[in-house]
Design a protein around this motif. Structure first.
Motif, PDB file in Angstrom:
ATOM      1  N   MET A   1     -55.551  16.841 -30.311  1.00 38.14           N
ATOM      2  CA  MET A   1     -55.511  17.957 -28.794  1.00 38.14           C
ATOM      3  C   MET A   1     -53.459  18.125 -29.538  1.00 38.14           C
ATOM      4  N   GLN A   2     -53.418  19.235 -29.488  1.00 40.13           N
ATOM      5  CA  GLN A   2     -51.384  19.404 -29.455  1.00 40.13           C
ATOM      6  C   GLN A   2     -51.251  18.728 -28.165  1.00 40.13           C
ATOM      7  N   ALA A   3     -51.197  18.993 -27.239  1.00 37.00           N
ATOM      8  CA  ALA A   3     -51.127  18.240 -25.962  1.00 37.00           C
ATOM      9  C   ALA A   3     -51.041  16.711 -26.145  1.00 37.00           C
ATOM     10  N   GLN A   4     -52.278  16.048 -26.669  1.00 37.03           N
ATOM     11  CA  GLN A   4     -51.746  14.772 -26.693  1.00 37.03           C
ATOM     12  C   GLN A   4     -51.033  14.340 -27.405  1.00 37.03           C
ATOM     13  N   VAL A   5     -50.608  14.486 -29.044  1.00 34.05           N
ATOM     14  CA  VAL A   5     -49.433  14.831 -29.680  1.00 34.05           C
ATOM     15  C   VAL A   5     -48.087  14.666 -29.534  1.00 34.05           C
ATOM     16  N   ASP A   6     -48.026  15.831 -28.282  1.00 31.32           N
ATOM     17  CA  ASP A   6     -46.279  16.038 -27.577  1.00 31.32           C
ATOM     18  C   ASP A   6     -46.256  15.504 -26.435  1.00 31.32           C
ATOM     19  N   ILE A   7     -47.264  14.868 -26.143  1.00 30.40           N
ATOM     20  CA  ILE A   7     -46.909  13.708 -25.179  1.00 30.40           C
ATOM     21  C   ILE A   7     -46.669  12.083 -25.528  1.00 30.40           C
ATOM     22  N   ARG A   8     -47.544  12.239 -26.444  1.00 31.89           N
ATOM     23  CA  ARG A   8     -46.556  11.169 -27.665  1.00 31.89           C
ATOM     24  C   ARG A   8     -45.506  10.730 -27.778  1.00 31.89           C
ATOM     25  N   SER A   9     -45.243  12.296 -27.975  1.00 28.23           N
ATOM     26  CA  SER A   9     -43.863  12.187 -28.886  1.00 28.23           C
ATOM     27  C   SER A   9     -42.820  12.075 -27.872  1.00 28.23           C
ATOM     28  N   TRP A  10     -43.469  12.905 -26.846  1.00 35.57           N
ATOM     29  CA  TRP A  10     -42.474  12.530 -25.486  1.00 35.57           C
ATOM     30  C   TRP A  10     -42.306  11.104 -24.984  1.00 35.57           C
ATOM     31  N   LEU A  11     -42.895  10.173 -25.017  1.00 34.70           N
ATOM     32  CA  LEU A  11     -43.490   8.583 -24.471  1.00 34.70           C
ATOM     33  C   LEU A  11     -42.022   7.606 -25.133  1.00 34.70           C
ATOM     34  N   HIS A  12     -42.104   8.627 -26.430  1.00 35.93           N
ATOM     35  CA  HIS A  12     -40.943   7.579 -27.356  1.00 35.93           C
ATOM     36  C   HIS A  12     -39.461   7.573 -27.253  1.00 35.93           C
ATOM     37  N   LYS A  13     -39.266   8.984 -26.608  1.00 35.02           N
ATOM     38  CA  LYS A  13     -38.265   9.047 -26.018  1.00 35.02           C
ATOM     39  C   LYS A  13     -37.893   8.864 -24.626  1.00 35.02           C
ATOM     40  N   GLN A  14     -38.690   7.700 -23.642  1.00 38.84           N
ATOM     41  CA  GLN A  14     -38.503   7.073 -22.666  1.00 38.84           C
ATOM     42  C   GLN A  14     -37.895   5.749 -22.589  1.00 38.84           C
ATOM     43  N   ASN A  15     -37.529   5.674 -22.276  1.00 38.93           N
ATOM     44  CA  ASN A  15     -37.550   4.291 -21.658  1.00 38.93           C
ATOM     45  C   ASN A  15     -38.479   2.970 -23.141  1.00 38.93           C
ATOM     46  N   ASP A  16     -37.980   1.632 -22.377  1.00 37.70           N
ATOM     47  CA  ASP A  16     -39.495   0.905 -22.918  1.00 37.70           C
ATOM     48  C   ASP A  16     -39.934   0.645 -21.767  1.00 37.70           C
ATOM     49  N   TRP A  17     -39.328   0.466 -20.437  1.00 37.25           N
ATOM     50  CA  TRP A  17     -40.410   0.228 -18.807  1.00 37.25           C
ATOM     51  C   TRP A  17     -41.055   0.772 -18.749  1.00 37.25           C
ATOM     52  N   LEU A  18     -40.927   2.394 -19.110  1.00 36.32           N
ATOM     53  CA  LEU A  18     -42.053   3.254 -18.335  1.00 36.32           C
ATOM     54  C   LEU A  18     -42.755   3.358 -20.098  1.00 36.32           C
ATOM     55  N   GLN A  19     -42.731   3.358 -21.303  1.00 37.93           N
ATOM     56  CA  GLN A  19     -43.651   3.303 -22.044  1.00 37.93           C
ATOM     57  C   GLN A  19     -44.614   2.444 -21.672  1.00 37.93           C
ATOM     58  N   GLU A  20     -43.945   1.140 -21.321  1.00 37.74           N
ATOM     59  CA  GLU A  20     -44.801   0.128 -20.529  1.00 37.74           C
ATOM     60  C   GLU A  20     -46.112   0.334 -20.068  1.00 37.74           C
ATOM     61  N   ALA A  21     -45.304   0.495 -18.809  1.00 44.18           N
ATOM     62  CA  ALA A  21     -45.990   1.569 -17.766  1.00 44.18           C
ATOM     63  C   ALA A  21     -47.314   2.177 -18.025  1.00 44.18           C
ATOM     64  N   VAL A  22     -47.325   3.128 -19.145  1.00 46.05           N
ATOM     65  CA  VAL A  22     -47.963   4.122 -19.549  1.00 46.05           C
ATOM     66  C   VAL A  22     -49.107   3.620 -20.335  1.00 46.05           C
ATOM     67  N   ASP A  23     -48.615   2.624 -21.120  1.00 42.29           N
ATOM     68  CA  ASP A  23     -49.471   2.049 -22.401  1.00 42.29           C
ATOM     69  C   ASP A  23     -50.735   0.865 -20.897  1.00 42.29           C
ATOM     70  N   ARG A  24     -49.963  -0.308 -19.591  1.00 40.13           N
ATOM     71  CA  ARG A  24     -50.716   0.160 -19.199  1.00 40.13           C
ATOM     72  C   ARG A  24     -51.821   0.594 -18.575  1.00 40.13           C
ATOM     73  N   LEU A  25     -51.799   1.647 -18.182  1.00 35.84           N
ATOM     74  CA  LEU A  25     -52.344   2.914 -17.114  1.00 35.84           C
ATOM     75  C   LEU A  25     -53.347   3.411 -17.689  1.00 35.84           C
ATOM     76  N   LEU A  26     -52.446   3.587 -18.960  1.00 35.71           N
ATOM     77  CA  LEU A  26     -53.999   3.923 -20.546  1.00 35.71           C
ATOM     78  C   LEU A  26     -55.186   3.186 -20.646  1.00 35.71           C
ATOM     79  N   LYS A  27     -54.627   1.598 -20.841  1.00 38.12           N
ATOM     80  CA  LYS A  27     -55.666   0.674 -20.765  1.00 38.12           C
ATOM     81  C   LYS A  27     -56.649   0.115 -19.560  1.00 38.12           C
TER      82      LYS A  27
END
Length: 858
Positions: A1-27
């Motif tokens: 799904m293109q939206a998932q690819v786009d979201i993952r690309s957007w996340l990798h541009k964010q600060n590490d703490w925000l990525q950690e928050a997303v990772d925990r939310l997904l899990k």
């Protein structure tokens, strides 16, 4: 799904703490306090504030395959909630479509309000008790539900938390209708890939709140600057501590000695009433100080190590010359050792002095024939005479003179050593010289004590051990000299003040110095405040990273593709399905707030952008549009949950009513639909449409119910058999209930009979209406059916007699008062049991005769 690819690309541009928050939310789905604390700690680290790419976010590609089927089974044991007091539970059964009919005030909306409140709907009204009765001890109910076939009974008390298991229930009533028309709202179902942003925005806000809470604990301990210093330069510095340059602040926090002197001088000047007298006093003090300085200078010079060698040289010279004189005094006639030593010389000089007494006319020593020795007083022989003359010659010789001179110089040097003042004298000198502070008297006493030991050792010719010098006093002498100069300057200042003194200016200077001194006394608190402000700045920087705007922007972008377009399409489909597609409205994205996309219904093509549907459309149009928006909003939620509609066709005409009924039937094919209505027309239409779906489906999934109010209490489920049975069976059921009423009257009195008989009369009135439709008119026309059915039915209508009309007309007139409101001037009288039985039996006999009559004609 293109939206998932786009979201993952957007996340990798964010600060590490925000990525950690997303990772925990997904899990985990939801984060707890420990997660928030970990994110707060991470945002404070340099790495946590940098972008990273080490997370794969694989969960973005995983779908949610869980299927949940939620059903409502019944509501029971209601107590203390509004006017509801049902005698039996309100059961929804296993059917998909439940139609609950009831008059106004029968309790339909009360049931709806309970379900909204306990399921946590945002616009749920507060539940009240029956205001016409005493407040109950508790307000509660039981609700039975099924989740994937597993039945659960929930006991819920008013004011208690929402029943989480029932959150998925969807409810449409007048409040929801108004909300969809007047407010911006988020879609009820948000796909997980989109709801992630809403959750993330919530987590970011929690992190910001946690940082704010920590920051709020950084309370200042900085004292308030006294108001008296408001006009001083120090006030400006004190207010700008956080922005002050470090070097400037360090300088400002040190109170210098010359500033203290300046402050003391200003204080004295301002206290002075006679500056001229003070000038004299300062000069007198200086004179006393000079004495101390002079004594200290002399002692420092005399008792320092540099002067000791000259004393030692003098002492050595005297000793050497004395030794030479002694050696020369050892003449041949000397019989004893020691001639020439100091004790011998002392004895010799004593003899010289004594000789002048017996021999005043003769020079010493007297050696004529009659002379005697001045010491032993014996006559002198020739040898004794020569010995005395040799002794005198030696004493008066050059070596002896040199020895005496050397000894005199050494003695003179010792006597020149500065004298040692006593402690009382020292204290008096200090007081007179303005050195009353404890350190100066103490120091001087200590110095002079050390000098006394040195002096004593020198006087003792360093007999015990070499003498130790006193500590150098150059620094102290300089300090005293500076003080002396200050006294001189102060005296000069007092002389000038005696001529002219600007007291206001001096007061201002003194206040400025006092303010500076006060700030230096708060140095520890000031430095702590600087650190606190630095820490607060850090927290502000960290909090700046918790801005949810980028998340909202991305959420809007993703939602537009994943939610908004689909939501708008569903809304347009619902408008079409409900026959409202010609109404000029559209569903649009309004704005994004905290990563939640808000939608709003607006007029399409309106020239006035401020015009809202609620103020332009008719009441019926508003109702059908809000219903379309509601169904479009909730129908795509995964799983199956009950839909509850409270008077969905309010204000709708027959065409819209038919379209709504069709849509409700369609919804009931896949999930539980519960409809509460006071419109018998809707009841009839739904009955007809359920039959069109198929008799088997209707038997399995269609459930018609009725609730009523009685004795000030509402929500009573009515006798279902009387309501749904054929007219003949209903007639017999009412006769059976009349027998029960008769027994109640016989055992408990007329009131018990009348209470039951009144309900029978009301049911009889409704049965008469159904008798006219179903029996007399042979179901050609039913009030609650959209179509007219003539096939095989019109022929039987020709058998209607005038007597039939009169019988039914008389009964309708007689029993209308039990179903419709009457004037208070016309009291309703419950017929006695024999009269009521006669009327019920008469209707049954008439029906049988009508059937036979029509059968004979056929």
């Amino acid at each position: 799904m293109q939206a998932q690819v786009d979201i993952r690309s957007w996340l990798h541009k964010q600060n590490d703490w925000l990525q950690e928050a997303v990772d925990r939310l997904l899990k985990k789905g939801q984060l707890d306090g420990a997660d928030i604390a970990a994110l707060v700690a991470l945002i404070k680290t340099p790495d946590g504030r940098k972008a990273s790419k080490h997370r794969a976010f694989a969960e973005l590609s995983q779908g949610n395959a869980e299927h949940r089927e939620l059903r409502l089974v019944k509501i029971s044991e209601i107590s203390g909630i509004e006017s509801l007091a049902p005698r039996m539970p309100l059961e929804f059964g296993s059917e998909n479509l439940s139609v609950i009919y009831g008059h106004n005030g029968s309790g339909k909306s009360s049931y709806t309000r309970i379900l909204k409140k306990l399921s946590g709907k945002p616009r749920a009204s507060e539940l009240k008790t029956n205001v016409f009765k005493a407040a109950p001890a508790t307000s509660k109910c039981h609700i039975t539900s099924q989740l994937n076939g597993q039945e659960t009974v929930h006991e819920w008390h008013v004011g208690h938390p929402t029943i989480e298991a029932l959150r998925d229930i969807d409810i449409f009533d007048s409040d929801e209708a108004s909300h969809y028309l007047t407010a911006e709202s988020a879609a009820t179902y948000i796909p997980p890939i989109v709801s992630l942003f809403e959750k993330l925005a919530g987590v970011v806000e929690q992190v910001r709140d946690a940082l704010t809470a920590e920051q709020s604990r950084l309370v200042t301990s900085l004292p308030q600057l006294p108001a008296i210093y408001d006009g001083t330069p120090s006030k400006r510095l004190y207010l700008s501590i956080g922005t002050a340059v470090a070097a400037v602040l360090d300088e400002a926090l040190v109170w210098k000695a010359d500033e203290e002197k300046q402050l003391l001088a200003l204080t004295e000047r301002l206290k002075a009433e006679d500056p001229a007298a003070l000038a004299v006093h300062k000069r007198r003090t200086k004179a006393e100080l000079q004495k101390i300085i002079a004594a200290l200078t002399d002692a420092d010079r005399a008792y320092a190590g540099s002067c000791f060698q000259s004393l030692r040289d003098l002492r050595q010279a005297a000793a050497q010359k004395r030794q030479a004189a002694v050696e020369s005094a050892k003449v041949n006639m000397a019989e004893l050792d020691g001639v020439g030593i100091p004790t011998w010389r002392a004895m010799w000089e004593a003899a010289r002095a004594f000789s002048s007494t017996p021999y005043p006319q003769h020079p010493f020593p007297v050696t004529h024939a009659q002379a005697r020795c001045p010491l032993c007083q014996q006559t002198l022989d020739e040898q004794a005479q020569r010995r005395l003359e040799d002794f005198e010659k030696n004493v008066q010789g050059k070596l002896e003179a040199d020895a005496r001179k050397a000894e005199g110089l050494y003695t003179q040097a010792l006597e020149a050593l500065p004298r040692i003042p006593g402690d009382e004298e020292i204290a008096t000198q200090c007081e007179a010289a303005g050195l009353g502070a404890q350190e100066w008297p103490g120091f001087l006493k200590g110095f002079w004590k050390s000098a006394a030991l040195t002096r004593e050792a020198l006087l003792n010719n360093e007999a015990a051990a070499p003498v130790l010098p006193v500590a150098p006093q150059a620094t102290n002498i300089t300090a005293l000299a500076e003080y002396s100069e200050e006294l001189a300057q102060t005296a000069s200042q007092y002389d000038a003040d005696a001529v002219q003194f600007d007291r206001a200016h001096a007061t201002k200077e003194k206040l400025a110095l006092e303010a500076r001194k006060w700030i230096t006394q708060q140095a520890a608190a000031v430095r702590a405040e600087v650190e606190r402000l630095k820490k607060i700045k850090e927290y502000e920087d960290w909090k700046a990273l918790t801005n949810s705007r980028p998340i909202s922007t991305k959420a809007a972008e993703v939602t537009l593709a994943v939610v908004t377009d689909a939501y708008v399409a569903r809304f347009n489909q619902e408008l079409k399905a409900l026959g409202a597609h010609r109404i000029q409205v559209e569903l649009v994205k309004a704005r994004t707030r905290n990563a939640v996309v808000l939608h709003q219904i607006r007029l399409k093509g309106s020239q006035d952008a401020k015009s809202q549907p609620n103020g332009i459309l008719s009441e019926g149009e508003r109702r059908i549009i809000s219903l379309a928006a509601f169904i479009a909003d909730v129908c795509e939620r995964p799983g199956s949950a009950p839909f509850i509609f409270d008077d969905p066709i309010s204000s709708l005409d027959h065409d819209f009513e038919w379209a709504v009924a069709c849509r409700l039937i369609a919804l009931a094919k896949t999930r539980q639909v519960i409809i509460l209505t006071h419109r018998l027309s809707l009841y009839g239409v739904l009955d007809e449409l359920a039959k069109k779906v198929g008799d088997d489906w209707k038997k399995q999934h269609y459930r018609a119910m009725r609730i009523e109010s009685y004795g000030g209490a509402a929500g009573h489920p009515a006798d279902q058999e009387v309501w749904n049975a054929s007219t003949k069976k209903a007639n017999n059921l009412l006769l059976n209930r009349l027998a029960v009423a008769k027994k109640a009257g016989e055992s408990d009195g007329a009131e018990a009979y009348q209470r039951l008989a009144q309900t029978i009369c009301s049911e009889f009135r409704k049965l008469l209406e159904r008798t006219i439709e179903e029996d007399l008119l042979n179901k050609v026309v039913l009030r609650h059916r959209r179509g007219i059915q003539t096939d095989g039915r019109l022929r039987d209508i020709q058998g209607i007699l005038l007597e039939d009309c009169k019988l039914l007309d008389d009964f309708m007139t007689k029993y209308s008062c039990y179903e419709h409101s009457q004037s208070s001037e016309m009291p309703v009288v419950i017929p006695e049991e024999p009269e009521l039985r006669q009327d019920l039996e008469a209707l049954g006999i008439w029906r049988d005769q009508l059937i036979k009559r029509r059968a004979a004609v056929a």
